[in-house]
Design an enzyme around this catalytic site. Structure first.
Site, PDB file in Angstrom:
ATOM      1  N   GLY A  58       0.792  -1.223   0.000  1.00 17.95           N
ATOM      2  CA  GLY A  58       0.000   0.000   0.000  1.00 17.95           C
ATOM      3  C   GLY A  58       0.826   1.277   0.000  1.00 17.95           C
ATOM      4  CG  ASN A  59       5.105   3.275   1.169  1.00 19.66           C
ATOM      5  OD1 ASN A  59       5.555   3.939   0.244  1.00 19.66           O
ATOM      6  ND2 ASN A  59       5.283   3.600   2.434  1.00 19.66           N
ATOM      7  CG  HIS A  60       1.105   5.727  -3.064  1.00 20.13           C
ATOM      8  ND1 HIS A  60       0.269   6.686  -2.541  1.00 20.13           N
ATOM      9  CD2 HIS A  60       0.306   4.741  -3.522  1.00 20.13           C
ATOM     10  CE1 HIS A  60      -0.982   6.298  -2.676  1.00 20.13           C
ATOM     11  NE2 HIS A  60      -0.982   5.118  -3.269  1.00 20.13           N
ATOM     12  CG  PHE A  61       9.533   4.745  -1.968  1.00 19.55           C
ATOM     13  CD1 PHE A  61      10.038   5.995  -1.672  1.00 19.55           C
ATOM     14  CD2 PHE A  61      10.368   3.822  -2.597  1.00 19.55           C
ATOM     15  CE1 PHE A  61      11.356   6.324  -1.980  1.00 19.55           C
ATOM     16  CE2 PHE A  61      11.683   4.135  -2.907  1.00 19.55           C
ATOM     17  CZ  PHE A  61      12.176   5.386  -2.594  1.00 19.55           C
TER      18      PHE A  61
END
Length: 170
Positions: free
Chosen positions: A45-48
């Site tokens: 779920g992290n957009h990095f």
């Protein structure tokens, strides 16, 4: 008598860096999912990673080693401000007993790094508290890529992350 629950000690990863890096992206401390996978920004779920690859108009690679090479190929180093801390869960707001990484030695080993980008206000706060700013570096604050940062859409984050582009290898 109940003993107090002590949050687990968390230890960060070594930096992803080489002598060609001019940009350093700094997070605070890997979250639980990242620690279990032993990967920076391992939570789906992290957009990095999506932000980084979208900046270069490339599809995100699934292979973590390829992702690390991608950063280095663009002159981007990745690390965390903290070497270790205690933290219940993954939220930066729960961090206690922080120990900062050795930035003096790091900057001495990688003198080409002149642009420091914090990927959250908390990373910046810990850095300023323990490291202080150096006159030979430029500092930038980006919005957190975390899904916990729901105040900005992916597109809004991407627009602000474009601040990286003048400093990286295209």
């Amino acid at each position: 008598m109940n003993d107090p629950i002590i949050p687990p000690l968390k230890t960060a990863f070594p930096p992803i860096v080489d002598q060609n890096c001019k940009v350093l992206l700094l997070g605070t401390m890997p979250g639980d999912r990242s620690l279990s996978l032993q990967q920076y920004y391992g939570h789906a779920g992290n957009h990095f990673w999506k932000l980084i690859y979208t900046l270069f108009q490339q599809p995100v690679e699934a292979d973590y080693e390829a992702r690390k090479r991608f950063l280095l190929n663009h002159g981007i180093a990745l690390w965390d401000v903290l070497e270790s801390c205690t933290c219940e869960g993954s939220l930066d707001s729960n961090i206690k007993n922080e120990v900062v990484n050795d930035f003096a030695a790091f900057y001495q080993q990688y003198p080409a790094i002149t642009e420091i980008f914090f990927d959250s206000r908390k990373a910046e706060q810990f850095y300023l508290k323990h490291v202080k700013k150096s006159e030979d570096k430029n500092y930038h604050l980006l919005p957190s890529p975390s899904r916990a940062n729901a105040s900005k859409t992916f597109e809004q984050k991407l627009e602000l992350w474009k601040e990286l582009l003048p400093y990286v290898k295209l």
